[in-house]
Design a protein around this motif. Structure first.
Motif, mmCIF file in Angstrom:
data_model
loop_
_atom_site.group_PDB
_atom_site.id
_atom_site.type_symbol
_atom_site.label_atom_id
_atom_site.label_comp_id
_atom_site.label_asym_id
_atom_site.label_seq_id
_atom_site.Cartn_x
_atom_site.Cartn_y
_atom_site.Cartn_z
ATOM 1 N N THR A 30 0.739 -1.290 -0.041
ATOM 2 C CA THR A 30 -0.171 -0.055 0.175
ATOM 3 C C THR A 30 0.674 1.613 0.381
ATOM 4 O O THR A 30 2.378 1.229 0.391
ATOM 5 C CB THR A 30 -0.746 0.384 1.603
ATOM 6 O OG1 THR A 30 -0.108 -0.058 2.485
ATOM 7 C CG2 THR A 30 -1.790 -1.044 1.624
ATOM 8 N N GLY A 31 -0.161 1.686 -0.336
ATOM 9 C CA GLY A 31 0.892 3.577 0.395
ATOM 10 C C GLY A 31 1.760 3.721 0.960
ATOM 11 O O GLY A 31 2.914 4.263 1.520
ATOM 12 N N GLU A 32 1.104 3.244 2.386
ATOM 13 C CA GLU A 32 1.793 3.563 3.283
ATOM 14 C C GLU A 32 2.903 2.678 3.833
ATOM 15 O O GLU A 32 3.326 3.213 4.515
ATOM 16 C CB GLU A 32 0.094 3.412 5.297
ATOM 17 C CG GLU A 32 0.365 2.859 6.581
ATOM 18 C CD GLU A 32 -0.014 3.086 6.905
ATOM 19 O OE1 GLU A 32 -0.446 2.190 7.837
ATOM 20 O OE2 GLU A 32 -1.607 3.126 6.855
ATOM 21 N N SER A 33 2.323 1.337 3.191
ATOM 22 C CA SER A 33 3.947 0.350 3.073
ATOM 23 C C SER A 33 4.665 0.726 2.598
ATOM 24 O O SER A 33 6.361 0.605 3.104
ATOM 25 C CB SER A 33 3.621 -0.998 2.847
ATOM 26 O OG SER A 33 3.162 -1.428 1.357
ATOM 27 N N LEU A 34 4.980 1.754 1.594
ATOM 28 C CA LEU A 34 5.560 2.809 1.444
ATOM 29 C C LEU A 34 6.746 3.681 1.603
ATOM 30 O O LEU A 34 7.221 4.329 0.991
ATOM 31 C CB LEU A 34 5.551 2.649 -0.146
ATOM 32 C CG LEU A 34 5.810 0.711 -1.226
ATOM 33 C CD1 LEU A 34 5.249 1.098 -2.128
ATOM 34 C CD2 LEU A 34 6.763 0.324 -1.239
ATOM 35 N N ALA A 35 5.893 4.055 2.661
ATOM 36 C CA ALA A 35 5.950 5.105 3.797
ATOM 37 C C ALA A 35 7.504 5.889 3.074
ATOM 38 O O ALA A 35 8.259 6.495 3.459
ATOM 39 C CB ALA A 35 5.154 6.126 4.546
ATOM 40 N N LEU A 36 8.429 4.401 4.296
ATOM 41 C CA LEU A 36 9.922 5.267 4.491
ATOM 42 C C LEU A 36 10.647 5.466 2.859
ATOM 43 O O LEU A 36 11.112 6.671 2.659
ATOM 44 C CB LEU A 36 10.278 3.363 4.688
ATOM 45 C CG LEU A 36 10.546 3.137 5.922
ATOM 46 C CD1 LEU A 36 11.376 1.817 6.350
ATOM 47 C CD2 LEU A 36 11.754 4.206 6.588
ATOM 48 N N VAL A 37 10.152 4.776 1.716
ATOM 49 C CA VAL A 37 10.788 5.004 -0.194
ATOM 50 C C VAL A 37 10.133 6.973 0.446
ATOM 51 O O VAL A 37 11.090 6.993 -0.635
ATOM 52 C CB VAL A 37 9.513 4.107 -1.058
ATOM 53 C CG1 VAL A 37 10.161 5.047 -2.129
ATOM 54 C CG2 VAL A 37 10.395 3.167 -0.311
ATOM 55 N N ARG A 38 8.982 7.394 0.075
ATOM 56 C CA ARG A 38 8.038 8.396 0.208
ATOM 57 C C ARG A 38 8.961 8.961 0.798
ATOM 58 O O ARG A 38 9.305 10.432 0.786
ATOM 59 C CB ARG A 38 6.730 8.642 0.498
ATOM 60 C CG ARG A 38 6.170 7.553 -0.790
ATOM 61 C CD ARG A 38 4.852 8.140 -0.836
ATOM 62 N NE ARG A 38 4.002 7.727 -0.042
ATOM 63 C CZ ARG A 38 2.420 7.447 0.107
ATOM 64 N NH1 ARG A 38 1.857 7.701 -0.954
ATOM 65 N NH2 ARG A 38 1.970 6.919 0.968
ATOM 66 N N ALA A 39 9.666 8.770 2.192
ATOM 67 C CA ALA A 39 10.192 9.862 3.342
ATOM 68 C C ALA A 39 11.768 10.157 2.776
ATOM 69 O O ALA A 39 12.393 10.793 3.637
ATOM 70 C CB ALA A 39 9.876 9.995 4.401
ATOM 71 N N ALA A 40 12.375 8.813 2.221
ATOM 72 C CA ALA A 40 13.527 9.311 1.792
ATOM 73 C C ALA A 40 14.124 10.641 1.744
ATOM 74 O O ALA A 40 13.232 11.592 0.286
ATOM 75 C CB ALA A 40 14.469 8.513 0.448
ATOM 76 N N THR A 41 15.696 10.620 2.041
ATOM 77 C CA THR A 41 15.893 11.626 2.114
ATOM 78 C C THR A 41 17.560 11.940 1.626
ATOM 79 O O THR A 41 18.336 10.944 1.936
ATOM 80 C CB THR A 41 16.560 12.703 3.082
ATOM 81 O OG1 THR A 41 15.181 12.955 3.428
ATOM 82 C CG2 THR A 41 16.996 14.118 2.639
ATOM 83 N N PRO A 42 18.159 11.711 0.129
ATOM 84 C CA PRO A 42 17.621 12.983 -1.282
ATOM 85 C C PRO A 42 16.527 11.955 -1.580
ATOM 86 O O PRO A 42 16.300 10.057 -1.484
ATOM 87 C CB PRO A 42 18.609 12.651 -2.182
ATOM 88 C CG PRO A 42 19.502 11.221 -1.916
ATOM 89 C CD PRO A 42 19.264 10.712 -0.017
ATOM 90 N N GLU A 43 15.592 12.239 -2.462
ATOM 91 C CA GLU A 43 14.417 11.143 -2.339
ATOM 92 C C GLU A 43 14.395 10.239 -3.874
ATOM 93 O O GLU A 43 15.626 10.809 -4.628
ATOM 94 C CB GLU A 43 13.545 12.760 -3.404
ATOM 95 C CG GLU A 43 12.578 13.682 -2.802
ATOM 96 C CD GLU A 43 12.003 14.731 -3.687
ATOM 97 O OE1 GLU A 43 11.569 15.160 -4.974
ATOM 98 O OE2 GLU A 43 11.142 15.798 -2.724
ATOM 99 N N VAL A 44 13.491 9.211 -3.462
ATOM 100 C CA VAL A 44 13.417 8.486 -4.514
ATOM 101 C C VAL A 44 13.714 8.575 -6.157
ATOM 102 O O VAL A 44 12.089 8.800 -5.369
ATOM 103 C CB VAL A 44 13.327 7.322 -3.979
ATOM 104 C CG1 VAL A 44 13.628 5.937 -4.618
ATOM 105 C CG2 VAL A 44 14.800 6.970 -2.304
#
Length: 103
Positions: A30-44
């Motif tokens: 889900t979008g929620e299960s991928l929250a780590l990816v969406r919050a990554a710095t620098p952006e993925v």
């Protein structure tokens, strides 16, 4: 194996970190299960989704949510192919992450 370290279960891999991922099938992504990816710095810029032993696909609504929320390109493939592709993209200097469902 990631950087000569063994992991059991699904993981999310970034160039400098690996996280356990509590997902066992593509139906649980889900979008929620991928929250780590969406919050990554620098952006993925590219997310590789390793779907286990066989290629699976996300529900269109979930795929669109990920693209809309994070502006990510998401590529789906079996986990082995995702690992190989991750290494290639990383060697090219791309900002890549891999969410890998255990085989």
């Amino acid at each position: 194996m990631v950087a000569e370290e063994s992991y059991k279960g699904s993981i999310i891999v970034f160039p400098n970190q690996v996280f356990d991922w509590d997902v066992t099938s593509v139906d649980e992504v889900t979008g929620e299960s991928l929250a780590l990816v969406r919050a990554a710095t620098p952006e993925v810029e590219v997310l590789l989704l390793g779907t286990g032993g066989d290629t699976g696909f996300l529900k269109p609504s979930i795929r669109q949510d990920i693209r809309d929320a994070a502006g990510l390109s998401v590529d789906f493939m079996d986990t082995g192919a995702a690992c190989r592709t991750y290494n290639i993209l990383l060697s090219e200097g791309r900002r890549v992450a891999a969410a890998l469902i255990a085989v």
